[in-house]
Design an enzyme around this catalytic site. Structure first.
Site, short mmCIF file in Angstrom:
data_model
loop_
_atom_site.label_atom_id
_atom_site.label_comp_id
_atom_site.label_asym_id
_atom_site.label_seq_id
_atom_site.Cartn_x
_atom_site.Cartn_y
_atom_site.Cartn_z
CE LYS A 89 50.34 69.21 -32.30
NZ LYS A 89 50.70 69.33 -33.71
CE LYS A 111 48.31 69.15 -28.46
NZ LYS A 111 47.38 70.21 -28.91
NE ARG A 155 44.77 77.76 -37.12
CZ ARG A 155 45.34 76.89 -37.96
NH1 ARG A 155 45.44 77.18 -39.25
NH2 ARG A 155 45.78 75.73 -37.50
NE ARG A 183 40.42 74.66 -36.67
CZ ARG A 183 41.73 74.61 -36.43
NH1 ARG A 183 42.56 74.16 -37.36
NH2 ARG A 183 42.21 75.03 -35.30
NE ARG A 223 40.95 62.86 -34.77
CZ ARG A 223 41.41 62.08 -35.74
NH1 ARG A 223 42.70 62.07 -36.03
NH2 ARG A 223 40.58 61.29 -36.41
CG ASP A 282 45.03 75.76 -33.86
OD1 ASP A 282 44.62 76.58 -34.70
OD2 ASP A 282 45.56 74.68 -34.17
CD GLU A 309 48.43 72.35 -32.61
OE1 GLU A 309 48.71 72.78 -33.75
OE2 GLU A 309 48.04 71.19 -32.39
CG ASN A 327 48.94 75.87 -36.22
OD1 ASN A 327 49.28 74.71 -36.44
ND2 ASN A 327 48.02 76.19 -35.33
#
Length: 316
Positions: free
Chosen positions: A127, A162, A212, A227, A235, A275, A283, A285
């Protein structure tokens, strides 16, 4: 080559979508030998080296059900004695995860090649890593103080809150202009001021998907997986019921990926999942980026082959 995967229990793999399984399958197709262990198997004793106790050597059966592998040997394996160690443990990025990276870094000192590099994993909490690239992110607050969160909501009007250690969309809340339940949500996430929270302006482009984007060796895969939230859900995470739709990178997607790719690769991050919602990075990842199989199945772009190509090049 001998490849050691440090991962969650392989008995829990959902092989129809698991990216670590896709890596294993492609590596095995090329004749590489597969070994697997869990972080709990990592041990170091003074005078010796970091080892994986109870490391299992696998062969793949070609089936993708519960019997997708056979264990042909169980042994103690020094990490420096294999060609590559692939850290694929899923979050949470908790203290035990951090301790595992320290053991992996000790293994590096002993000659092991670890991907992604342990120090880079620690330096890029998923994050918070976006803070280094403010030119690409939405208005964002990181704080544990309730007053700061309330002030950010008053300024932005519609926000997402979050936890910093969540995955799969867990613990994400949206609060609109009416502020409904803001106090209760703050108390839940910051635990009375004891825990730091990330707060971002709500991005309406989420209805087109939380994209992604995969970076392999600093180079973006030409397709991302959008997504898309379903029903009344905010979400897009697949774990939260989002629908995954592969699509070519947009110009803005590619601009973000090409700006970050060389920087992150130079730090020892062979595989990264960015993301992006709309034009905003949300984000970075680095622990166990996924979506290999979804992108491959929908586009024909063999992401696992691209990854093993990059791994082989890094080891050459």
């Amino acid at each position: 080559m001998d490849l050691l995967f440090v991962a969650d229990p392989i008995e829990t793999f959902k092989t129809y979508k698991d990216s670590t399984f896709a890596m294993m399958r492609e590596a095995a197709r090329r004749g590489h030998r597969l070994h697997v262990c869990e972080p709990t198997d990592l041990v170091w004793v003074r005078g010796s080296r970091v080892v994986a106790r109870n490391a299992r050597t696998l062969i793949l059966t070609g089936r993708e059900q519960a019997d997708w592998y056979e264990v042909v040997a169980t042994q103690e394996l020094a990490l420096a004695d294999v060609d590559a160690v692939l850290m694929r443990k899923d979050p949470p990025f908790d203290s035990e995860y951090v301790y595992a990276t320290h053991l992996l870094q000790q293994a590096e000192r002993e000659g092991a090649r670890v991907f992604n590099r342990p120090q880079a994993l620690r330096d890029h909490p998923e994050k918070l890593a976006i803070l280094e690239f403010p030119q690409f992110i939405a208005p964002t607050l990181v704080a544990r103080e309730a007053a700061a969160i309330r002030a950010f909501h008053a300024e932005q009007g519609d926000i997402i809150l979050k936890p910093l250690d969540g995955m799969g969309g867990m613990g994400i809340f949206r609060v609109g202009p009416d502020g409904l339940n803001l106090g209760s949500i703050i108390e839940t996430l910051n635990q009375g001021g004891a825990t730091t929270v990330m707060v971002q302006r709500y991005l309406g482009e989420i209805v087109q998907g939380d994209k992604r984007i995969l970076l392999i060796g600093g180079v973006p895969v030409p397709y991302c997986l959008a997504r898309i939230p379903q029903g009344s859900e905010i979400r897009g995470n697949l774990a939260a019921g989002g629908k995954g739709v592969a699509q070519p990178l947009s110009d803005s997607d590619r601009a973000i990926a090409e700006a970050l790719g060389p920087i992150l690769a130079a730090r020892g991050l062979l595989l990264v999942g960015l993301d992006v919602i709309g034009n905003c990075l949300t984000e970075i990842n680095v622990t166990s980026p996924t979506c290999f199989q979804e992108i491959t199945d929908q586009t024909g772009c063999d992401v696992a082959a691209l990854f093993i190509d990059a791994l082989e090049a890094a080891l050459a």
